[in-house]
Design an enzyme around this catalytic site. Structure first.
Site, mmCIF file in Angstrom:
data_model
loop_
_atom_site.group_PDB
_atom_site.id
_atom_site.type_symbol
_atom_site.label_atom_id
_atom_site.label_comp_id
_atom_site.label_asym_id
_atom_site.label_seq_id
_atom_site.Cartn_x
_atom_site.Cartn_y
_atom_site.Cartn_z
ATOM 1 N N THR A 61 58.866 6.015 7.695
ATOM 2 C CA THR A 61 57.543 5.471 8.021
ATOM 3 C C THR A 61 56.588 6.619 8.362
ATOM 4 O OG1 THR A 61 58.522 3.429 8.846
ATOM 5 C CG2 THR A 61 56.276 3.925 9.585
ATOM 6 N N GLN A 91 65.034 4.369 -0.290
ATOM 7 C CA GLN A 91 66.206 3.625 -0.789
ATOM 8 C C GLN A 91 66.949 4.385 -1.882
ATOM 9 O OE1 GLN A 91 67.438 0.952 0.537
ATOM 10 N NE2 GLN A 91 65.766 0.298 1.848
ATOM 11 N N SER A 143 64.810 8.980 4.646
ATOM 12 C CA SER A 143 65.200 8.541 5.978
ATOM 13 C C SER A 143 66.705 8.697 6.169
ATOM 14 C CB SER A 143 64.805 7.070 6.128
ATOM 15 O OG SER A 143 65.085 6.617 7.426
ATOM 16 N N HIS A 190 68.804 6.812 8.170
ATOM 17 C CA HIS A 190 69.676 5.667 8.465
ATOM 18 C C HIS A 190 70.040 4.814 7.249
ATOM 19 C CE1 HIS A 190 66.713 2.220 8.771
ATOM 20 N NE2 HIS A 190 65.860 3.223 8.854
ATOM 21 N N THR A 244 59.177 18.593 19.912
ATOM 22 C CA THR A 244 60.520 19.179 19.982
ATOM 23 C C THR A 244 61.438 18.484 18.987
ATOM 24 O OG1 THR A 244 60.175 19.690 22.290
ATOM 25 C CG2 THR A 244 62.468 19.612 21.542
ATOM 26 N N CYS A 250 62.612 -5.202 7.448
ATOM 27 C CA CYS A 250 61.500 -4.630 8.205
ATOM 28 C C CYS A 250 60.341 -5.594 8.336
ATOM 29 C CB CYS A 250 60.968 -3.374 7.519
ATOM 30 S SG CYS A 250 62.247 -2.273 7.017
HETATM 31 N N1 PMP Z 1 60.333 2.736 2.906
HETATM 32 C C1 PMP Z 1 61.292 1.936 2.436
HETATM 33 C C2 PMP Z 1 61.357 1.666 0.968
HETATM 34 C C3 PMP Z 1 62.222 1.369 3.300
HETATM 35 O O1 PMP Z 1 63.179 0.577 2.813
HETATM 36 C C4 PMP Z 1 62.147 1.658 4.682
HETATM 37 C C5 PMP Z 1 63.144 1.086 5.663
HETATM 38 N N2 PMP Z 1 63.182 -0.300 5.694
HETATM 39 C C6 PMP Z 1 61.117 2.493 5.131
HETATM 40 C C7 PMP Z 1 60.239 3.015 4.218
HETATM 41 C C8 PMP Z 1 60.966 2.848 6.591
HETATM 42 O O2 PMP Z 1 61.921 3.784 6.938
HETATM 43 P P1 PMP Z 1 62.191 4.189 8.457
HETATM 44 O O3 PMP Z 1 62.992 3.064 9.028
HETATM 45 O O4 PMP Z 1 62.979 5.462 8.377
HETATM 46 O O5 PMP Z 1 60.878 4.369 9.131
#
Ligand code: PMP
Length: 409
Positions: free
Chosen positions: A75, A183, A203, A205, A244, A330
């Site tokens: 994000t 993704q 990202s 996670h 940091t 999300c």
């Molecule tokens: N872009 C896409 C295509 C995502 O699938 C996601 C996560 N759902 C994000 C952005 C946001 O990523 P983050 O959780 O690392 O902010």
């Protein structure tokens, strides 16, 4: 009694790989230094760990380590890419941003912020398969276009955009190209040079790494991309992102990306076979079910299925042991029908009956068999099933138990 959970929601998030956790742990305790404190050993150790991770993530993209900026996730990376280049005086003449209707909110919302700031934002439509019309895209590009932002893979359907072709179209016209590869990173091969990418978000996670850490790739050569920071402070990350550094998180992201890339092709093949089994069985058993998204241009791990006559939310409530998603995790807080499927022309009833299955490293063949059985049980009585249910009993689990009956009917 709750059974063993089958987790098929890896596009929402993934469990941290034990190897990633092991790599991270020392940086919480023994090696706790601040990577900006290079005057002493703990600081230098932390800085070395951060630079090692930077080299790993850069290698995963075919990039130079100096092109990687650590962020709190995709994000932030998307916000930095879109708002950061727009803030640069170098591009001040260009006032149009081109993006796609099916982008994640983490791209659409910063674009909307740019529109409020006076930019022209053009949202490209997609077809029934979720594909972009490249000829139309070309017609939208002109001397006023600052940036094209198009995701590598869609989080709801897995549909892949023709990234290298978009990169070429942008390059030919001197337009910056950003891709949200959240993704796709670690799941599809990525080479920023070959694909003509100027900015790329990722990202931790989604690739069995930690939450709250990500990165933005910012091209340094051919051309050098000018980007202004969103956060002002200590001047970390070459002034692009003060604060940091999250050393354990960054170490985890580096480790996770190395593991994902090392096994990418094998894992992609394995998941494609499991997804094929799931898709094939469900389509064969559920009359009128259909796949959302073009089937031959998708991430190997994703299946978005519309089942007629069901409400996905109600169906999920009847499957407590199966973790899937009814729309993007999300955005499900908003409880709005999926704008991604809507943009593809999927009707509201079909959207309400759509489930997203997303497989990952921990997904086994046995789990897929159990997931099929759980889903068909939950659908029984609601949906016309094609095959007799008796032939589709739950496969025994490793510990000899069968899937507990669901609360269907
Ligand atoms: N872009 C896409 C295509 C995502 O699938 C996601 C996560 N759902 C994000 C952005 C946001 O990523 P983050 O959780 O690392 O902010």
């Amino acid at each position: 009694m709750a059974g063993r959970l089958i987790y098929l929601d890896h596009n929402a998030t993934t469990p941290v790989d034990p190897r990633v956790l092991a790599a991270m742990l020392p940086y919480f305790t023994d090696d706790f230094g601040n990577a900006a404190s290079r005057q002493h050993r703990p600081g230098r150790l932390a800085a070395e760990a951060v630079e090692h991770a930077r080299r790993r993530v850069a290698a995963a993209l075919g990039a130079d380590p100096r092109e990687i900026v650590w962020t709190s996730g995709a994000t932030e990376a998307n916000n930095l890419a879109i708002q950061g280049v727009a803030a640069s005086a170098v591009y001040a003449r260009r006032r149009t941003i081109v993006t796609v209707r099916t982008e994640h909110r983490a791209v659409l919302d910063p674009c909307a912020a740019m529109a409020r700031a006076g930019y022209r934002v053009l949202y490209q439509p997609v077809d029934r398969g979720g594909r972009l019309d490249l000829e139309r895209l070309v017609r939208e590009l002109d001397d006023d276009t600052l940036l094209v932002s198009a995701m590598w893979a869609n989080n709801e359907t897995g549909v892949l955009h023709p990234i290298a072709e978009i990169g070429r179209l942008c390059k030919e016209r001197g337009i910056l190209f950003h891709t949200d590869a959240t993704q796709a990173f670690g799941r599809e091969p990525i080479d920023v040079e070959r694909a003509g990418i100027d900015l790329l978000s990722l990202s931790g996670h989604k690739i069995h790494g930690p939450k709250g850490v990500g990165a933005l790739y910012v091209r340094r050569k051919g051309p050098r991309v000018r980007c202004e920071p969103l956060l002002h402070g200590g001047g970390h990350e070459r002034g692009l992102r003060s604060g940091t550094l999250n050393v354990p998180g960054i170490v985890g992201l580096g480790q996770a990306s190395e593991i994902a890339v090392a096994h990418l092709h094998d894992e992609r093949r394995r998941l494609a076979a499991l997804r094929h089994r799931l898709e094939h069985e469900l389509l064969a058993a559920l009359a009128g079910a259909s796949v959302n998204g073009v089937r031959d241009h998708r991430l190997a791990n994703t299946l978005n299925l519309s089942i007629p006559g069901v409400e996905a939310e109600a169906l999920m409530a009847r499957m407590p042991d199966l973790a899937v998603s009814s729309s993007a995790a999300c955005s499900s807080a908003t409880r709005l029908p999926s704008y991604v499927l809507r943009a593809m022309g999927v009707g509201d009833a079909q959207i309400r009956g759509s489930l997203r299955f997303s497989l990952g490293r921990t997904t086994s063949a046995e789990e897929i068999e159990r997931a099929i059985a759980i889903l068909l049980d939950a659908c029984a009585g609601t949906v016309e099933t094609v095959a007799p249910r008796s032939s589709r009993r739950a496969a025994p689990t490793a510990d000899g138990r069968s899937t507990p009956p669901s609360a269907a009917e």
